[in-house]
Design a protein around this motif. Structure first.
Motif, PDB file in Angstrom:
ATOM      1  N   VAL A  29       0.954  -1.238   0.044  1.00 56.49           N
ATOM      2  CA  VAL A  29      -0.111  -0.033   0.005  1.00 56.49           C
ATOM      3  C   VAL A  29       1.049   1.035  -0.032  1.00 56.49           C
ATOM      4  CG1 VAL A  29      -1.539   1.381   1.570  1.00 56.49           C
ATOM      5  CG2 VAL A  29      -1.790  -1.260   1.158  1.00 56.49           C
ATOM      6  N   ARG A  30       0.620   2.259  -0.971  1.00 54.72           N
ATOM      7  CA  ARG A  30       1.302   3.386  -0.929  1.00 54.72           C
ATOM      8  C   ARG A  30       0.832   4.220   0.316  1.00 54.72           C
ATOM      9  NH1 ARG A  30       4.442   4.084  -5.995  1.00 54.72           N
ATOM     10  NH2 ARG A  30       3.798   2.543  -7.224  1.00 54.72           N
ATOM     11  N   ALA A  31       1.735   4.940   1.054  1.00 53.76           N
ATOM     12  CA  ALA A  31       1.344   5.796   2.139  1.00 53.76           C
ATOM     13  C   ALA A  31       1.897   7.174   1.962  1.00 53.76           C
ATOM     14  CB  ALA A  31       1.468   5.097   3.352  1.00 53.76           C
ATOM     15  N   TYR A  32       1.182   8.213   1.846  1.00 49.34           N
ATOM     16  CA  TYR A  32       1.405   9.383   1.549  1.00 49.34           C
ATOM     17  C   TYR A  32       1.178  10.533   2.714  1.00 49.34           C
ATOM     18  CZ  TYR A  32       2.345   7.892  -3.149  1.00 49.34           C
ATOM     19  OH  TYR A  32       2.759   7.357  -4.241  1.00 49.34           O
ATOM     20  N   ALA A  33       2.145  11.502   3.293  1.00 48.15           N
ATOM     21  CA  ALA A  33       1.553  12.587   3.911  1.00 48.15           C
ATOM     22  C   ALA A  33       1.865  13.965   3.056  1.00 48.15           C
ATOM     23  CB  ALA A  33       2.264  12.713   5.144  1.00 48.15           C
ATOM     24  N   VAL A  34       0.906  14.458   2.807  1.00 41.69           N
ATOM     25  CA  VAL A  34       1.460  16.030   1.831  1.00 41.69           C
ATOM     26  C   VAL A  34       0.795  17.252   2.558  1.00 41.69           C
ATOM     27  CG1 VAL A  34      -0.759  15.734   0.758  1.00 41.69           C
ATOM     28  CG2 VAL A  34       0.915  16.906  -0.512  1.00 41.69           C
ATOM     29  N   ASP A  35       1.803  18.107   2.769  1.00 45.68           N
ATOM     30  CA  ASP A  35       1.803  19.401   3.265  1.00 45.68           C
ATOM     31  C   ASP A  35       1.273  20.419   1.832  1.00 45.68           C
ATOM     32  OD1 ASP A  35       1.857  22.232   4.002  1.00 45.68           O
ATOM     33  OD2 ASP A  35       3.908  22.219   4.209  1.00 45.68           O
ATOM     34  N   PRO A  36      -0.259  20.800   1.979  1.00 48.36           N
ATOM     35  CA  PRO A  36      -0.703  21.189   0.797  1.00 48.36           C
ATOM     36  C   PRO A  36      -0.649  22.769   0.738  1.00 48.36           C
ATOM     37  CG  PRO A  36      -2.283  21.244   2.683  1.00 48.36           C
ATOM     38  CD  PRO A  36      -1.207  20.433   3.006  1.00 48.36           C
ATOM     39  N   ARG A  59      -0.379  13.694  -8.528  1.00 47.23           N
ATOM     40  CA  ARG A  59       0.787  13.177  -8.613  1.00 47.23           C
ATOM     41  C   ARG A  59       1.050  12.126  -7.749  1.00 47.23           C
ATOM     42  NH1 ARG A  59       2.894  18.550 -10.416  1.00 47.23           N
ATOM     43  NH2 ARG A  59       2.829  18.161 -12.743  1.00 47.23           N
ATOM     44  N   LEU A  60       0.545  12.244  -6.565  1.00 45.47           N
ATOM     45  CA  LEU A  60       0.392  11.265  -5.589  1.00 45.47           C
ATOM     46  C   LEU A  60      -0.568  10.136  -5.872  1.00 45.47           C
ATOM     47  CD1 LEU A  60       1.024  13.298  -2.434  1.00 45.47           C
ATOM     48  CD2 LEU A  60       2.801  11.931  -3.767  1.00 45.47           C
ATOM     49  N   ILE A  61      -1.894  10.464  -6.264  1.00 49.38           N
ATOM     50  CA  ILE A  61      -2.948   9.630  -6.472  1.00 49.38           C
ATOM     51  C   ILE A  61      -2.757   8.765  -7.742  1.00 49.38           C
ATOM     52  CG2 ILE A  61      -5.398   9.674  -7.042  1.00 49.38           C
ATOM     53  CD1 ILE A  61      -5.479  12.203  -5.256  1.00 49.38           C
ATOM     54  N   GLU A  62      -2.261   9.408  -8.782  1.00 51.11           N
ATOM     55  CA  GLU A  62      -1.930   8.623 -10.130  1.00 51.11           C
ATOM     56  C   GLU A  62      -0.671   8.426 -10.624  1.00 51.11           C
ATOM     57  OE1 GLU A  62      -4.305  11.405 -12.650  1.00 51.11           O
ATOM     58  OE2 GLU A  62      -6.065  11.017 -11.826  1.00 51.11           O
ATOM     59  N   GLY A  63       0.505   9.047 -10.043  1.00 51.50           N
ATOM     60  CA  GLY A  63       1.972   8.889 -10.206  1.00 51.50           C
ATOM     61  C   GLY A  63       2.334   7.458  -9.647  1.00 51.50           C
ATOM     62  N   SER A  64       3.654   7.374  -9.739  1.00 55.92           N
ATOM     63  CA  SER A  64       4.384   6.239  -9.085  1.00 55.92           C
ATOM     64  C   SER A  64       5.435   6.641  -8.063  1.00 55.92           C
ATOM     65  CB  SER A  64       4.824   5.373 -10.280  1.00 55.92           C
ATOM     66  OG  SER A  64       5.606   5.993 -10.953  1.00 55.92           O
ATOM     67  N   LEU A  65       5.082   7.813  -7.507  1.00 53.12           N
ATOM     68  CA  LEU A  65       6.086   8.130  -6.338  1.00 53.12           C
ATOM     69  C   LEU A  65       6.011   7.215  -5.216  1.00 53.12           C
ATOM     70  CD1 LEU A  65       5.104  12.064  -6.523  1.00 53.12           C
ATOM     71  CD2 LEU A  65       7.508  10.846  -7.108  1.00 53.12           C
ATOM     72  N   PRO A  66       7.274   6.995  -4.628  1.00 58.16           N
ATOM     73  CA  PRO A  66       7.567   6.253  -3.508  1.00 58.16           C
ATOM     74  C   PRO A  66       6.558   6.875  -2.255  1.00 58.16           C
ATOM     75  CG  PRO A  66       9.486   7.470  -3.788  1.00 58.16           C
ATOM     76  CD  PRO A  66       8.639   7.577  -5.176  1.00 58.16           C
ATOM     77  N   SER A  67       6.265   5.961  -1.332  1.00 57.29           N
ATOM     78  CA  SER A  67       5.491   6.399  -0.025  1.00 57.29           C
ATOM     79  C   SER A  67       6.347   7.480   0.470  1.00 57.29           C
ATOM     80  CB  SER A  67       5.497   5.297   0.804  1.00 57.29           C
ATOM     81  OG  SER A  67       4.412   4.382   0.338  1.00 57.29           O
TER      82      SER A  67
END
Ligand SMILES: NC(=O)c1ccc[n+]([C@@H]2O[C@H](COP(=O)([O-])OP(=O)(O)OC[C@H]3O[C@@H](n4cnc5c(N)ncnc54)[C@H](OP(=O)(O)O)[C@@H]3O)[C@@H](O)[C@H]2O)c1
Length: 226
Positions: A166-173, A205-213
């Motif tokens: 599961v990819r897990a992201y935190a993002v500061d908007p 970019r986080l939802i549709e891309g392939s960036l690492p967690s």
């Protein structure tokens, strides 16, 4: 059709993201406490399922996850509390207020993740937690909220290590012209802050891309190609 749960979708960033995903072919399961406002926001969004409720309520959390079904592509942990306003210095921070902020911004998101993990694993899905620069900066008055966002960041970091599927992201908007921002700066003109819609390209970019967690800022994501 990919499925997303988005908490706090009646206004601000959650509303902008939920509308964007709904119009881009996603099935969205959305919540907010104020039912009328949520229904009004979501009217006309294709494939949106409206579930008013409070993320601190276990029955509501279970309802959201059940509505998503057996496969969940995206869980957006967006609903959040600023806590006591005007933002008080830590010297006078009420402990019951701190507990309430942590309940909304840390405990409820973790519980949603726990409930959603089987469906997230089944879809190799993503968790997107909305963080803040207050998680890493020492702004006076932002101790309670900032501590909760720092804890949220750390949950995401550990989740990423524990759940490689599961990819897990935190993002500061970054600063956005929203109700929460207005509440944090009472009496200030916040019309120079960007609209929440301006953050959508970074979130995509986080939802549709392939960036690492990991933890990202809106500024970093603007520079990364999908
Ligand atoms: N605005 C900024 O400058 C800024 C900067 C950095 C980070 N952030 C983060 O960005 C995210 C979105 O903030 P925003 O500025 O868009 O806020 P907002 O405009 O105040 O929207 C918050 C949304 O969450 C819902 N909500 C709040 N508490 C809830 C609860 N307990 N259960 C269910 N829904 C709840 C609200 O509806 P109800 O009140 O009806 O429940 C609303 O739909 C938050 O995580 C915030 O911490 C914002």
């Amino acid at each position: 059709m990919p499925t997303a749960i988005i908490t706090g979708a009646s206004t601000g960033l959650g509303r902008a993201l939920a509308e964007d995903l709904s119009r881009r072919g996603w099935r969205t399961v959305v919540d907010a406490r104020t039912a009328a406002e949520l229904h009004e926001a979501a009217a006309g969004w294709p494939n949106a399922e409206v579930h008013p409720g409070d993320i601190t309520d276990e029955a509501h959390r279970a309802e959201l996850v059940a509505a998503a079904g057996g496969r969940l592509d995206l869980l957006v942990l967006n609903a959040s509390s600023l806590g006591q306003v005007p933002l008080p210095p830590l010297a006078g921070y009420r402990l019951d207020e701190l507990r309430a902020v942590l309940e909304t911004n840390v405990v409820a998101p973790l519980r949603l993740v726990q409930l959603a993990l089987p469906a997230l694993r089944a879809a190799a899905g993503r968790v997107l937690a909305i963080s803040s620069d207050a998680a890493v900066e020492g702004y006076p008055g932002w101790g309670g909220y900032g501590a909760s966002k720092a804890a949220l960041d750390q949950l995401v970091r550990v989740l990423a290590a524990e759940e490689p599927g599961v990819r897990a992201y935190a993002v500061d908007p970054g600063d956005m012209r929203t109700r929460m921002h207005a509440a944090a700066f009472p009496g200030e003109d916040i019309s120079d802050r960007p609209a929440p819609e301006s953050v959508l390209p970074a979130l995509r970019r986080l939802i549709e891309g392939s960036l690492p967690s990991g933890r990202y800022t809106e500024g970093q994501l603007r520079e990364v190609s999908a």
